[in-house]
Design a protein around this motif. Structure first.
Motif, PDB file in Angstrom:
ATOM      1  N   GLU A   1      22.734  -1.287 -17.698  1.00  0.00           N
ATOM      2  CA  GLU A   1      21.550  -0.716 -18.140  1.00  0.00           C
ATOM      3  C   GLU A   1      20.290  -1.420 -17.629  1.00  0.00           C
ATOM      4  N   TYR A   2      19.730  -0.391 -16.830  1.00  0.00           N
ATOM      5  CA  TYR A   2      18.495  -0.942 -16.110  1.00  0.00           C
ATOM      6  C   TYR A   2      17.191  -0.028 -16.800  1.00  0.00           C
ATOM      7  N   ARG A   3      15.981  -0.545 -17.020  1.00  0.00           N
ATOM      8  CA  ARG A   3      14.724   0.014 -17.562  1.00  0.00           C
ATOM      9  C   ARG A   3      13.725  -0.177 -16.484  1.00  0.00           C
ATOM     10  N   LEU A   4      13.268   0.983 -15.995  1.00  0.00           N
ATOM     11  CA  LEU A   4      12.052   0.964 -15.126  1.00  0.00           C
ATOM     12  C   LEU A   4      10.795   0.310 -15.845  1.00  0.00           C
ATOM     13  N   ILE A   5      10.325  -0.758 -15.393  1.00  0.00           N
ATOM     14  CA  ILE A   5       8.985  -1.479 -15.782  1.00  0.00           C
ATOM     15  C   ILE A   5       7.796  -0.917 -14.970  1.00  0.00           C
ATOM     16  N   SER A   6       7.961  -0.952 -13.811  1.00  0.00           N
ATOM     17  CA  SER A   6       6.640  -0.405 -13.132  1.00  0.00           C
ATOM     18  C   SER A   6       7.210  -0.038 -11.588  1.00  0.00           C
ATOM     19  N   PHE A   7       6.133   0.711 -10.830  1.00  0.00           N
ATOM     20  CA  PHE A   7       6.463   0.939  -9.516  1.00  0.00           C
ATOM     21  C   PHE A   7       5.256   1.283  -8.650  1.00  0.00           C
ATOM     22  N   SER A   8       5.297   1.479  -7.502  1.00  0.00           N
ATOM     23  CA  SER A   8       3.960   1.954  -6.687  1.00  0.00           C
ATOM     24  C   SER A   8       4.696   3.040  -5.958  1.00  0.00           C
ATOM     25  N   GLY A   9       3.893   4.038  -5.418  1.00  0.00           N
ATOM     26  CA  GLY A   9       4.352   5.008  -4.302  1.00  0.00           C
ATOM     27  C   GLY A   9       4.600   6.379  -5.394  1.00  0.00           C
ATOM     28  N   ASP A  10       5.266   7.177  -4.690  1.00  0.00           N
ATOM     29  CA  ASP A  10       5.191   8.755  -5.334  1.00  0.00           C
ATOM     30  C   ASP A  10       6.262   8.572  -6.494  1.00  0.00           C
TER      31      ASP A  10
ATOM     32  N   PRO B   1       1.012  -1.174   0.102  1.00  0.00           N
ATOM     33  CA  PRO B   1      -0.024   0.057   0.112  1.00  0.00           C
ATOM     34  C   PRO B   1       0.647   1.401  -0.086  1.00  0.00           C
ATOM     35  N   ALA B   2       0.391   2.199  -0.488  1.00  0.00           N
ATOM     36  CA  ALA B   2       1.104   3.519  -0.606  1.00  0.00           C
ATOM     37  C   ALA B   2       1.234   4.184   0.743  1.00  0.00           C
ATOM     38  N   GLY B   3       2.365   4.867   0.785  1.00  0.00           N
ATOM     39  CA  GLY B   3       2.813   5.552   2.030  1.00  0.00           C
ATOM     40  C   GLY B   3       3.488   4.451   2.930  1.00  0.00           C
ATOM     41  N   LEU B   4       3.293   3.207   2.874  1.00  0.00           N
ATOM     42  CA  LEU B   4       4.199   2.302   3.748  1.00  0.00           C
ATOM     43  C   LEU B   4       5.597   2.167   3.015  1.00  0.00           C
ATOM     44  N   ILE B   5       5.556   1.303   1.862  1.00  0.00           N
ATOM     45  CA  ILE B   5       6.785   0.885   1.270  1.00  0.00           C
ATOM     46  C   ILE B   5       6.517   1.313  -0.343  1.00  0.00           C
ATOM     47  N   ASN B   6       7.468   1.955  -0.907  1.00  0.00           N
ATOM     48  CA  ASN B   6       7.531   2.228  -2.404  1.00  0.00           C
ATOM     49  C   ASN B   6       8.263   1.352  -2.987  1.00  0.00           C
ATOM     50  N   MET B   7       7.732   0.512  -4.145  1.00  0.00           N
ATOM     51  CA  MET B   7       8.366  -0.372  -4.707  1.00  0.00           C
ATOM     52  C   MET B   7       8.398  -0.201  -6.138  1.00  0.00           C
ATOM     53  N   SER B   8       9.692  -0.603  -6.663  1.00  0.00           N
ATOM     54  CA  SER B   8      10.050  -0.248  -8.130  1.00  0.00           C
ATOM     55  C   SER B   8      10.420  -1.802  -8.917  1.00  0.00           C
ATOM     56  N   LEU B   9      10.271  -1.823  -9.913  1.00  0.00           N
ATOM     57  CA  LEU B   9      10.904  -3.085 -10.698  1.00  0.00           C
ATOM     58  C   LEU B   9      11.780  -2.353 -11.853  1.00  0.00           C
ATOM     59  N   PHE B  10      13.007  -3.138 -12.178  1.00  0.00           N
ATOM     60  CA  PHE B  10      13.873  -2.656 -13.097  1.00  0.00           C
ATOM     61  C   PHE B  10      14.231  -3.739 -13.930  1.00  0.00           C
ATOM     62  N   GLU B  11      14.178  -3.616 -15.266  1.00  0.00           N
ATOM     63  CA  GLU B  11      14.671  -4.950 -16.148  1.00  0.00           C
ATOM     64  C   GLU B  11      16.123  -4.568 -16.495  1.00  0.00           C
ATOM     65  N   VAL B  12      16.759  -5.857 -16.255  1.00  0.00           N
ATOM     66  CA  VAL B  12      18.285  -5.762 -16.578  1.00  0.00           C
ATOM     67  C   VAL B  12      18.328  -6.057 -18.139  1.00  0.00           C
ATOM     68  N   LYS B  13      18.835  -5.051 -18.796  1.00  0.00           N
ATOM     69  CA  LYS B  13      18.796  -5.093 -20.315  1.00  0.00           C
ATOM     70  C   LYS B  13      20.267  -5.396 -20.740  1.00  0.00           C
ATOM     71  N   GLY B  14      21.430  -4.948 -19.965  1.00  0.00           N
ATOM     72  CA  GLY B  14      22.903  -5.308 -20.467  1.00  0.00           C
ATOM     73  C   GLY B  14      23.852  -4.958 -19.249  1.00  0.00           C
ATOM     74  N   SER B  15      24.812  -4.555 -19.624  1.00  0.00           N
ATOM     75  CA  SER B  15      25.936  -4.356 -18.818  1.00  0.00           C
ATOM     76  C   SER B  15      25.637  -2.893 -18.410  1.00  0.00           C
TER      77      SER B  15
ATOM     78  N   PRO C   1      26.879  -0.385 -11.180  1.00  0.00           N
ATOM     79  CA  PRO C   1      27.240   0.293 -12.419  1.00  0.00           C
ATOM     80  C   PRO C   1      27.865  -0.535 -13.610  1.00  0.00           C
ATOM     81  N   ASN C   2      28.562  -1.566 -13.367  1.00  0.00           N
ATOM     82  CA  ASN C   2      29.092  -2.673 -14.092  1.00  0.00           C
ATOM     83  C   ASN C   2      28.351  -3.761 -14.674  1.00  0.00           C
ATOM     84  N   GLY C   3      27.183  -3.891 -14.203  1.00  0.00           N
ATOM     85  CA  GLY C   3      26.044  -4.748 -14.519  1.00  0.00           C
ATOM     86  C   GLY C   3      26.548  -6.196 -13.667  1.00  0.00           C
ATOM     87  N   THR C   4      27.504  -5.943 -12.867  1.00  0.00           N
ATOM     88  CA  THR C   4      27.895  -7.198 -11.875  1.00  0.00           C
ATOM     89  C   THR C   4      26.774  -7.282 -10.715  1.00  0.00           C
TER      90      THR C   4
END
Length: 211
Positions: free
Chosen positions: A36-45, A20-34, A56-59
Motif C-alpha cells: 500500500e502506497y499513498r501519494l504525498i506530493s508531486f511536481s509536473g503534469d 523544474p517542470a518540463g525536465l523531470i517529474n517527481m512524485s513522493l509515495f508514503e509506504v503505509k503497509g504491505s 506489489p508485495n511490499g518487499t
C-alpha cells in the motif's frame, strides 16, 4: 553528545524548486503497509504511480529500479528508489520520470534519414553497376553483331583495331576470318570467271577431234 534533527518538507514547493517542470517529474509515495502506497506530493503534469506494480508485495530493496518505456507510458523513463527514516526503515518511495518523447522523435527522424541514405546508396550502386556492365559488355555486343554480319556476308570491311586484351584478340581473330573468307570468295570468283573459257576451249577441242 547530543543529536540534532533537520526536517525538510518534501512537498510540492520543494519538488518544483529542485526539479523544474518540463525536465523531470517527481512524485513522493508514503509506504503505509504491505503493498500500500499513498501519494504525498508531486511536481509536473501528473504522477506515473508505479510503486504498486514494482513492489506489489511490499518487499522493497535498497537499490533503485529503472523502467524504460513501460506499457502505458512508452515515452517515459522512470526511476523509483526508497527513502529511509532515522531508524533506517524505508518510509517512502521517490519516483522520477523523464519524458523521452523528444529523443524518440529524433531517433525516428534519424532512422528515416539513415534509411533514405541507405536507399540512395543502393540506387547509386545499381546505377554504377549498370554503367560498368554496359561499358564492359558494349564491345562484346558490337563484336557479336559484326560477327553475325560476317556470317551473313554483309560485312566485308575489317573490324576496327581494339586494345590488346581479350576483346582485341577476338577482333583480330574475326579480321583473320574475314580475310580468309574474302580470299576464298576471290578465288571462287576467279575460278567461275575462267571456267567459261575452259569449257569453250574444251568443247572446241572435242569438236576438232571428231572432225
Amino acid at each position: 553528545v547530543g543529536s540534532m534533527e533537520i526536517c525538510i518538507p518534501l512537498d510540492e514547493l520543494f519538488f518544483k524548486s529542485h526539479y523544474p517542470a518540463g525536465l523531470i517529474n517527481m512524485s513522493l509515495f508514503e509506504v503505509k503497509g504491505s503493498g500500500e502506497y499513498r501519494l504525498i506530493s508531486f511536481s509536473g503534469d501528473r504522477p506515473i504511480g508505479l510503486p504498486d506494480q514494482i513492489y506489489p508485495n511490499g518487499t522493497i530493496d535498497d537499490s533503485p529500479k529503472t523502467i524504460i518505456g513501460p506499457d502505458h507510458f512508452p515515452g517515459k523513463s522512470i526511476v523509483i528508489g526508497p527513502l529511509k527514516d532515522c531508524s533506517g526503515n524505508i518510509a517512502a518511495l521517490v519516483e522520477l520520470d523523464i519524458d523521452r518523447s523528444e529523443i524518440l522523435d529524433r531517433s525516428i527522424e534519424i532512422r528515416k534519414v539513415l534509411l533514405a541514405i541507405a536507399f540512395a546508396g543502393i540506387a547509386v550502386s545499381f546505377l554504377i553497376a549498370y554503367f560498368i556492365i554496359s561499358f564492359l559488355t558494349r564491345p562484346i555486343r558490337e563484336i557479336s553483331r559484326e560477327a553475325q554480319d560476317i556470317a551473313k556476308g554483309i560485312r566485308e570491311i575489317r573490324l576496327e583495331p581494339r586494345p590488346k586484351d581479350e576483346i582485341g584478340s577476338l577482333t583480330d581473330a574475326l579480321n583473320s576470318m574475314l580475310d580468309s573468307l574474302k580470299a576464298k570468295q576471290t578465288e571462287i570468283e576467279e575460278y567461275a570467271r575462267t571456267l567459261e573459257n575452259r569449257v569453250e576451249k574444251r568443247t572446241a577441242e572435242l569438236l576438232a577431234s571428231e572432225e
